[in-house]
Design an enzyme around this catalytic site. Structure first.
Site, mmCIF file in Angstrom:
data_model
loop_
_atom_site.group_PDB
_atom_site.id
_atom_site.type_symbol
_atom_site.label_atom_id
_atom_site.label_comp_id
_atom_site.label_asym_id
_atom_site.label_seq_id
_atom_site.Cartn_x
_atom_site.Cartn_y
_atom_site.Cartn_z
ATOM 1 N N ASP A 1 124.006 28.641 -44.464
ATOM 2 C CA ASP A 1 122.719 28.044 -44.681
ATOM 3 C C ASP A 1 122.212 28.017 -46.271
ATOM 4 O OD1 ASP A 1 120.092 27.007 -44.255
ATOM 5 O OD2 ASP A 1 119.130 29.098 -43.570
ATOM 6 N N ARG B 1 105.398 25.214 -37.556
ATOM 7 C CA ARG B 1 106.486 25.461 -38.570
ATOM 8 C C ARG B 1 105.486 25.879 -39.898
ATOM 9 N NH1 ARG B 1 111.776 22.800 -41.217
ATOM 10 N NH2 ARG B 1 112.536 23.684 -39.233
ATOM 11 N N CYS C 1 122.730 25.001 -40.131
ATOM 12 C CA CYS C 1 121.393 24.634 -39.318
ATOM 13 C C CYS C 1 121.297 23.297 -40.061
ATOM 14 C CB CYS C 1 120.533 25.478 -39.558
ATOM 15 S SG CYS C 1 119.965 25.962 -41.211
ATOM 16 N N ARG D 1 119.861 20.488 -30.932
ATOM 17 C CA ARG D 1 118.546 20.757 -30.964
ATOM 18 C C ARG D 1 117.567 19.995 -30.041
ATOM 19 N NH1 ARG D 1 116.447 22.672 -35.946
ATOM 20 N NH2 ARG D 1 114.853 23.147 -34.638
ATOM 21 N N GLN E 1 116.407 27.081 -33.492
ATOM 22 C CA GLN E 1 117.943 26.657 -34.189
ATOM 23 C C GLN E 1 119.129 27.559 -33.542
ATOM 24 O OE1 GLN E 1 118.538 24.546 -36.944
ATOM 25 N NE2 GLN E 1 120.592 24.929 -35.907
ATOM 26 N N HIS F 1 113.839 31.401 -37.028
ATOM 27 C CA HIS F 1 114.153 30.243 -36.718
ATOM 28 C C HIS F 1 114.636 30.299 -35.185
ATOM 29 C CE1 HIS F 1 114.421 26.135 -36.846
ATOM 30 N NE2 HIS F 1 115.267 25.948 -37.834
HETATM 31 N N1 CP Z 1 117.580 22.855 -39.084
HETATM 32 C C1 CP Z 1 116.361 22.441 -39.171
HETATM 33 O O1 CP Z 1 115.511 23.226 -38.788
HETATM 34 O O2 CP Z 1 116.250 21.318 -39.969
HETATM 35 P P1 CP Z 1 114.985 20.922 -40.330
HETATM 36 O O3 CP Z 1 114.344 21.735 -41.527
HETATM 37 O O4 CP Z 1 115.235 19.221 -40.873
HETATM 38 O O5 CP Z 1 114.014 20.974 -39.176
HETATM 39 N N1 NVA Z 2 116.616 28.925 -44.327
HETATM 40 C C1 NVA Z 2 116.209 27.581 -44.404
HETATM 41 C C2 NVA Z 2 116.508 26.916 -43.256
HETATM 42 C C3 NVA Z 2 116.072 25.344 -43.112
HETATM 43 C C4 NVA Z 2 116.385 24.755 -41.594
HETATM 44 C C5 NVA Z 2 114.648 27.487 -44.715
HETATM 45 O O1 NVA Z 2 114.007 28.013 -44.264
HETATM 46 O O2 NVA Z 2 114.507 26.649 -45.776
#
Ligand code: CP
Ligand code: NVA
Length: 305
Positions: free
Chosen positions: A222, A103, A262, A290, A133, A130
């Site tokens: 989101d 990530r 999400c 997930r 997700q 992502h």
């Molecule tokens: N939806 C998601 O990716 O959540 P986190 O940021 O908690 O991993």
């Molecule tokens: N769009 C958000 C998603 C978090 C799971 C971010 O990137 O912070």
């Protein structure tokens, strides 16, 4: 040859279906306490440069449930923070581990790690995509609706990483997506261009949130301020106000429409408490899935099955 999973477009439609079916099977095995110990002796590395609850914990839980082990690293813990090249990091970690989930901010960093790693690399979220997700969201929709045919998704708010992966999924699988985003917060042109070039599904960009949800099966939102955009928060709060998923909006949508997010959610910003906790919301089933989808993904990447 090793496979990576950096974007939904790394998969064929048949592979998407296969992973969803496999995840359903593993979810049944999980419920019966009969999961295969297919990852025994295997190690998943996680490099997370941004915070995470679901992605980190669902990957770790998935790996442990399949008999494997995890090593979690923040960038700070590693020599990445002292400028060790990603190419060297990828080659070294490949000697210790079997899979790597990442990530981070720049999508090109995950691509760089994948290029140099000899083990499968999984995108656990970048600024651009992502994909894990959206794969588990497709599983959730299939469970709730029975199939993905003629699906219509309405995306409300920011044309961000999660939206981009939804656009990819719609173009790959040929379903409809309508995005209502304020001026200046539309999805990236390159993502739209690529999706249109695939020539499948209906991709619409509108300004009016009511128009977006008018015939939607899924209403998806989101956060308005993604990780890394904290300095823009005040400006974003103002720009996105008309795009909130709330009771007024739901009154204009088909009654069967389901609300997805999400998570993490900011109640009172992109979604109201009533909408998020109401009967149309499926956000916690989404979060659970997930783990099931990632069990299937990791086994598939390791075995090709
Ligand atoms: N939806 C998601 O990716 O959540 P986190 O940021 O908690 O991993
Ligand atoms: N769009 C958000 C998603 C978090 C799971 C971010 O990137 O912070």
């Amino acid at each position: 040859m090793k496979r990576d999973f950096l974007s939904i477009l790394d998969l064929t439609p048949d592979e998407v279906s296969h992973l969803i079916s496999k995840a359903k099977k593993m979810k049944r095995q999980w419920a019966e306490n009969a999961l295969p110990q297919s990852m025994r002796g295997k190690v998943l590395g996680l490099i997370f440069v941004k915070p995470s609850t679901r992605t980190r914990v669902s990957f770790e839980a998935a790996m442990y449930r399949l008999g494997g082990h995890c090593i979690f690293m923040t960038a700070q813990d590693t020599q990445i923070s002292r400028d060790e090249p990603l190419a060297d990091t990828a080659r070294v970690l490949s000697r210790y581990m079997d899979l790597l989930a990442v990530r981070t901010f720049a999508h090109s960093d995950v691509e760089e790690l994948a290029r140099h790693a000899t083990i499968p690399v999984i995108n656990g979220l970048t600024d651009t995509f992502h994909p894990c997700q959206i794969m588990s969201d497709l599983l959730t929709i299939e469970e709730k609706r029975g199939h993905l045919q003629d699906l219509k998704v309405a995306w409300l708010g920011d044309g961000n990483n999660v939206a981009h992966s939804w656009i990819n999924a719609a173009a790959l699988l040929g379903f409809g997506i309508t995005l209502a985003c304020p001026d200046g917060y539309e999805p990236e042109e390159s993502v739209l261009r690529k999706a249109r070039s695939l020539g499948r599904g209906e991709l619409r960009l509108v300004k009016d949130p009511l128009e977006a949800v008018a015939s939607a099966d899924i209403i998806y939102t989101d956060v308005w301020t993604s990780m890394g955009q904290e300095e823009e928060k005040a400006q974003r709060l103002k720009a996105f106000q008309p795009y909130q998923v709330n009771e007024n909006l739901l009154a204009q949508a088909p009654p069967h429409a389901m609300i997805m997010h999400c998570l993490p959610a900011h109640r009172g910003e992109e979604v109201t408490e009533g909408a998020l906790e109401g009967p149309q919301s499926i956000v916690f089933d989404q979060a659970e899935n997930r783990m099931h989808l990632q069990m299937a993904l990791m086994e598939w990447l390791m075995t090709g099955q």
